[in-house]
Write a protein that holds these residues in place. Sequence first.
Motif, PDB file in Angstrom:
ATOM      1  N   ILE A  35       0.848  -1.205   0.000  1.00  7.04           N
ATOM      2  CA  ILE A  35       0.000   0.000   0.000  1.00  7.04           C
ATOM      3  C   ILE A  35       0.879   1.249   0.000  1.00  7.04           C
ATOM      4  O   ILE A  35       0.643   2.194  -0.757  1.00  7.04           O
ATOM      5  N   GLU A  36       1.919   1.226   0.823  1.00  3.47           N
ATOM      6  CA  GLU A  36       2.818   2.385   0.910  1.00  3.47           C
ATOM      7  C   GLU A  36       3.486   2.644  -0.439  1.00  3.47           C
ATOM      8  O   GLU A  36       3.540   3.789  -0.908  1.00  3.47           O
ATOM      9  N   ASP A  37       3.984   1.578  -1.081  1.00  2.00           N
ATOM     10  CA  ASP A  37       4.678   1.752  -2.354  1.00  2.00           C
ATOM     11  C   ASP A  37       3.738   2.292  -3.433  1.00  2.00           C
ATOM     12  O   ASP A  37       4.145   3.074  -4.289  1.00  2.00           O
ATOM     13  N   ARG A  38       2.472   1.896  -3.376  1.00  2.24           N
ATOM     14  CA  ARG A  38       1.511   2.346  -4.390  1.00  2.24           C
ATOM     15  C   ARG A  38       0.973   3.751  -4.132  1.00  2.24           C
ATOM     16  O   ARG A  38       0.506   4.415  -5.059  1.00  2.24           O
ATOM     17  N   PHE A  39       1.010   4.195  -2.854  1.00  2.00           N
ATOM     18  CA  PHE A  39       0.326   5.455  -2.514  1.00  2.00           C
ATOM     19  C   PHE A  39       1.185   6.496  -1.788  1.00  2.00           C
ATOM     20  O   PHE A  39       0.685   7.548  -1.434  1.00  2.00           O
TER      21      PHE A  39
END
Length: 575
Positions: A35-39
């Motif tokens: 989630i962190e890498d995508r957002f």
Amino acid sequence: MELYMKNYEKWVNDSFIDEKTKKELEEIKDNKSEIEDRFYQDLEFGTAGLRGKIGAGTNRMNEYVIARATQAFANVINKHGEDFAKRGIAIAYDCRLFSPEFAKQTALVMAANGIKAYLFESLRPTPELSYAVRYYNCSAGVNITASHNPKDYNGYKAYWQEGSQIKSDIANMILEEISKIESFSEVSIMGENEALKKGLLEYIGKEVDDSYINEVKGVSIRDKELDKSIKIIYTPLNGAGNIPVRRVLSEMGYENVFVVKEQEQPDGTFPTIEYPNPEDLKAFEYAEKLADEVDGELLIATDPDCDRLAVQIRHNGKITPLNGNQTGVILINYILSSLKEKNRIPENPVIVKSIVTGDMGTAIAKDYGVEMINVLTGFKNICALPNEYDKTKEKNFIMGYEESIGYAIGTFVRDKDAVSASLMLAEAAAFYKAQNKTLIDVLNDLFEKYGYYQENTISLVLEGIEGQKRIKRMMEQYREKYPNNIGSSNLMKKIDYEIQISTDISSGKESKIDIEKTDALKFLFDDGCWYALRPSGTEPKIKLYVYSKANTLELAQEKLKEFEKDVLEKLHSIE
């Protein structure tokens, strides 16, 4: 709550996000690092446009990120006035996954903003998009491509009215417009039927193809003089080059062209290679096999969007690769010697190269009275000069090139063009074959005349947030501490392009350089050796460019290894 989690929740709860995308996001709800890498950030819109992994999220390539960027681009076009916007936009795409869908969406957002979209009916090479912008006198262009990135990437290249990629002034305007769009509800999109009915969408193809191909054929210098029986092996690497490259070679009379069947048809999954980059020698595996079967002499590969060209040569029975610098100097030597023989070198001639491209081409150009101009990396910078000369008539652009296998010959396209480069390489190989020389023989002759130049580009791949931070630390620390001697080579000059200052090492004297600001360093030594460091603008890597020069090949190679070892040790020591 962390910002990336807020962004994630916003997408999950946005009524404008479709169910398929929400399902993809639902599947990663327990994976915080994903989630962190995508957002954790918006996919950055730079002067290369957008480029990233395909998937749901603000830091990914998807229909929502593209729609928002296109709305912003449309706003910028419209702000330049009604007459400007009326000229419309040309849109192309390559073989990558979702490229047709992303291209159509770009066209329909433009149409909804009153900007006519000229959309290619099927995939086309990047240089033809540049040509189409000029052909239709458009205000702008977009190409959906991730060039030579891995198969899980796609991208969005933005072009301006001259047919060259946007520079920072336009990119900054688009960025500013993107920042104002808080919800996907602010993006306008029109249905395809309505756009066609209103004349705001037009599918294009054959007319532009024929005109572009005729211009490509016009770069030939010795067409009627040549024996064109040379055996050429061609691989489009499952990309957009298959039709245009083969068509040009066929129409120009090169009948012995053998195409790698496994890599012939467009396929965004790139089934035969992990990384569709023709600079990687693995990309030639199938071409080499075919060359051995049919005794091929010239092997050429184009990348997925067919703007870059890699070359291998059969020499003394063995297949030998040329790097981008070597291909560039062979082209320069062939073009300038041929133009001189025919008394066709124009007044005030120039060739343009990037600051990280080798100096051998400069020495050859000087011999023919041709000025070599250095610019920042990227064909947006190389082609900015012919754009300028269109207005000033001050100089005549012959060609531009980069060490990363990009070449632009002539001025009808304002981007690198592997279609015209393929033709010119075939012509050079055929010309020298009549003299019982391969292109390797030609290169060796040039080494004898101008000195032995050797080079290597090393990329340190550092992905994710931590990788980004480490690349920043590497550049910061290397700026402060660097070697003054490597082997017998003594540092003479340091150029810091971020502060636009050149420093003479012996005197400490600083002088301003007349080149745009960028995050790059260059170190020049007293014996003609040099190296440069810069973070990639399109991939998660820091790039080291190393160049050596000596009176013998052995000494040049030895110096190259010394430089590589010394600089890499220092880079790796920076945690």
